[in-house]
Scaffold this motif. Structure first.
Motif, PDB file in Angstrom:
ATOM      1  N   VAL A 127     -49.901  87.572  53.052  1.00 16.22           N
ATOM      2  CA  VAL A 127     -50.351  88.630  53.717  1.00 16.22           C
ATOM      3  C   VAL A 127     -49.070  88.591  54.470  1.00 16.22           C
ATOM      4  N   GLU A 128     -48.968  90.583  54.996  1.00 15.62           N
ATOM      5  CA  GLU A 128     -47.732  91.006  55.697  1.00 15.62           C
ATOM      6  C   GLU A 128     -48.198  90.221  57.333  1.00 15.62           C
ATOM      7  N   ALA A 129     -47.076  90.144  57.997  1.00 14.13           N
ATOM      8  CA  ALA A 129     -47.796  90.097  59.233  1.00 14.13           C
ATOM      9  C   ALA A 129     -47.246  91.155  59.849  1.00 14.13           C
ATOM     10  N   ILE A 149     -43.285  88.575  56.436  1.00 11.51           N
ATOM     11  CA  ILE A 149     -42.406  88.364  57.701  1.00 11.51           C
ATOM     12  C   ILE A 149     -41.294  89.434  57.478  1.00 11.51           C
ATOM     13  N   ASN A 150     -41.647  91.396  58.409  1.00  8.54           N
ATOM     14  CA  ASN A 150     -40.170  91.772  58.629  1.00  8.54           C
ATOM     15  C   ASN A 150     -39.656  91.408  59.470  1.00  8.54           C
ATOM     16  N   LEU A 151     -37.969  91.727  58.600  1.00  4.84           N
ATOM     17  CA  LEU A 151     -37.075  91.115  59.243  1.00  4.84           C
ATOM     18  C   LEU A 151     -36.216  92.441  60.119  1.00  4.84           C
ATOM     19  N   LEU A 187     -39.443  87.213  53.706  1.00  4.91           N
ATOM     20  CA  LEU A 187     -38.596  87.942  54.693  1.00  4.91           C
ATOM     21  C   LEU A 187     -38.120  89.198  53.595  1.00  4.91           C
ATOM     22  N   GLU A 188     -39.140  90.351  54.526  1.00  6.37           N
ATOM     23  CA  GLU A 188     -39.444  91.124  54.141  1.00  6.37           C
ATOM     24  C   GLU A 188     -37.661  92.031  54.636  1.00  6.37           C
ATOM     25  N   ILE A 189     -36.515  92.803  54.119  1.00  5.45           N
ATOM     26  CA  ILE A 189     -35.590  93.690  54.349  1.00  5.45           C
ATOM     27  C   ILE A 189     -35.669  94.741  54.090  1.00  5.45           C
ATOM     28  N   LEU A 215     -37.156  92.967  48.685  1.00  8.78           N
ATOM     29  CA  LEU A 215     -36.860  94.709  49.452  1.00  8.78           C
ATOM     30  C   LEU A 215     -37.521  95.533  50.068  1.00  8.78           C
ATOM     31  N   ASP A 216     -37.754  96.167  51.594  1.00  3.16           N
ATOM     32  CA  ASP A 216     -39.218  96.626  51.625  1.00  3.16           C
ATOM     33  C   ASP A 216     -38.740  98.532  51.357  1.00  3.16           C
ATOM     34  N   ASP A 217     -40.055  99.453  51.151  1.00  5.03           N
ATOM     35  CA  ASP A 217     -39.637 100.611  51.428  1.00  5.03           C
ATOM     36  C   ASP A 217     -38.587 101.067  50.343  1.00  5.03           C
ATOM     37  N   LEU A 272     -39.737  93.272  44.297  1.00  3.44           N
ATOM     38  CA  LEU A 272     -39.511  94.856  45.111  1.00  3.44           C
ATOM     39  C   LEU A 272     -40.425  95.665  45.728  1.00  3.44           C
ATOM     40  N   LYS A 273     -40.493  96.039  46.660  1.00  8.48           N
ATOM     41  CA  LYS A 273     -41.467  96.870  47.892  1.00  8.48           C
ATOM     42  C   LYS A 273     -41.416  97.796  47.175  1.00  8.48           C
ATOM     43  N   ILE A 274     -42.089  99.334  46.550  1.00  3.81           N
ATOM     44  CA  ILE A 274     -42.141 100.276  46.089  1.00  3.81           C
ATOM     45  C   ILE A 274     -42.804 101.046  47.178  1.00  3.81           C
TER      46      ILE A 274
HETATM   47 MG    MG Z   1     -42.706  95.675  55.309  1.00  4.29          MG
END
Ligand code: MG
Ligand code: C2E
Ligand code: MG
Ligand code: MG
Length: 291
Positions: free
Chosen positions: A58-60, A117-119, A149-151, A179-181, A200-202
Motif C-alpha cells: 500500500v502507499e501511505a 512512503i513518499n519521501l 521509499l518513493e522519491i 522513482l515516483d511521477d 519506476l512509477k509511471i
Molecule cells: Mg507517491
C-alpha cells in the motif's frame, strides 16, 4: 475612467497581498497545531501485482483538515512545509505512523505487505532521514525490506551527490526505492541509471492517455521496455478504467494502483480490501479467474 480602473487594480493588489500573508500565517499555525495535537492522518492505497491481481503493498498518503474540517491537499501543505521548516517533523510523523501500521498488519497476518512512503526531496538533503527510518523500523521490529521509499526526480536534482549518497545508504540497508511521477515534468533518462531504484512509477498523466484498448502509445511502451531492460519493475499510477488496466497488462506492466481498484482509504477499509483481494498469494491466480 482610467482613475477608477487604477484604483480598482490597487485594491485588488492589496487584497491579494493580505490574502497571501493570512494564508501563510494560517498555514503555519495549522501545521504547528497538527503536529502538536496529532491531527494528521494517513490513508492507504493498495498496489496490485498484475500477475496475480493480489495486493503487494500500500502507499501511505498524508491527510490534513483545516480548522473548519475542510481537507487541505498535501500538494499544497507539503511544499509549504518544505519551505517553512516543518517537513522533517511531518516526515518523522509519517514514518512513525506508517511503521506502526505495517507492524499491526504483520500481526494480522499480512506478512509480505510492503509499505510505500513518499519521501520529500528535502529529506534527501539531510542524512537524518536515514536515522529516523532505522529508528522506527527497529522500534516496530520490522525489516527495511518492508518499506518502499518513493522519491521524485526534482527532489534529487537539487543536490545530486548528497541525495545519491543517502539513497545508496538506504538501498544498502535494505529499503527498496521507487522513482515516483516518472514522465511528468523534466524526466531525464540519465537518472535511471544513476539512481539505486527498484521500481519506476509511471505518472498518472501518461496512464490517462490510454483511452481505447487499440491505442498505440509508443512512448509508454518504450518506457516500460526500457525500465525492464534496466532491471526495474514498472508500476502504473492513477489507473481508473478497465481499458487502461487491460492495456497495461498487455504491455507487461508489473504493478498498478488507482481508483479503478481502490481509492486511498483509512486503514480498516484498506484491510478489508486486502483481505478480499488476497495478498502475497502462494499460488498464481490467473487474471481470468479473479475478474
Ligand atoms: Mg507517491
Ligand atoms: P503521489 O505520491 O504521486 O500520489 C499519488 C496521488 O494520486 C495521490 O494524491 C492519490 O490520492 C492520487 N491518486 C491515486 N489514484 C488515483 C486515480 O486513479 N486517479 C486520480 N485522479 N488520482 C489518483 P494525494 O494523496 O492528494 O497526494 C498528492 C501528492 O502529495 C503525492 O503524489 C505526494 O507527492 C504528496 N504526498 C502525499 N502524502 C505524502 C507524505 O506522506 N509525504 C510527502 N512528502 N508527500 C506526500
Ligand atoms: Mg506519483
Ligand atoms: Mg504525484
Amino acid at each position: 475612467h482610467a482613475k477608477a480602473h487604477d484604483r480598482g487594480k490597487c485594491v485588488l493588489f492589496k487584497d491579494d497581498m493580505r490574502d497571501k500573508i493570512l494564508n501563510s500565517i494560517q498555514m503555519s499555525s495549522l501545521l504547528r497545531t497538527a503536529l502538536d495535537q496529532n491531527l494528521f492522518s494517513l490513508v492507504y492505497q493498495p498496489i496490485l501485482e498484475l500477475n496475480t491481481m493480489t495486493v503487494s503493498g500500500v502507499e501511505a498518503l498524508i491527510r490534513l483538515n483545516d480548522s473548519d474540517g475542510r481537507p487541505v491537499s498535501p500538494m499544497v501543505f507539503i511544499p509549504y512545509a518544505e519551505q517553512h521548516g516543518y517537513i522533517s517533523s511531518i516526515s518523522e510523523w509519517v514514518i512513525k505512523t506508517a511503521a506502526q501500521q505495517t507492524s499491526d498488519w504483520r500481526r494480522l497476518g499480512f506478512d509480505n505487505l510492503r509499505m510505500s512512503i513518499n519521501l520529500s526531496g528535502k529529506c534527501l538533503t539531510n542524512s537524518a532521514v536515514v536515522n529516523t527510518l532505522q529508528k522506527y523500523v527497529k522500534a516496530c521490529r520490522l525489516k527495511p525490506e518492508a518499506f518502499d521509499l518513493e522519491i521524485t526526480e526534482t527532489a534529487i536534482i537539487e543536490d545530486l551527490d548528497l541525495s545519491l549518497n543517502i539513497l545508496d545508504e538506504l538501498k544498502a540497508l535494505g529499503f527498496s526505492i521507487s522513482l515516483d511521477d516518472f514522465g511528468s515534468g523534466y524526466s531525464s533518462l540519465t537518472y535511471l541509471n544513476k539512481l539505486p531504484i527498484d521500481t519506476l512509477k509511471i505518472d498518472r498523466e501518461f496512464i490517462s492517455q490510454i483511452q481505447n484498448e487499440e491505442d498505440e502509445l509508443h512512448l509508454l511502451s518504450a518506457i516500460i521496455n526500457l525500465a525492464h531492460q534496466l532491471g526495474l519493475r514498472v508500476l502504473a499510477e492513477g489507473v481508473e478504467t478497465e481499458t487502461q488496466l487491460n492495456y497495461l497488462i498487455r504491455q507487461g506492466c508489473d504493478l498498478a494502483q488507482g481508483y479503478y481498484f481502490c481509492k486511498p482509504v483509512p486503514s480498516e477499509e484498506a484491510e478489508r480490501f486486502i483481505a478480499s483481494r488476497g495478498f502475497n498469494a502462494a499460488e498464481e491466480i490467473s487474471v481470468e479467474n479473479i475478474r
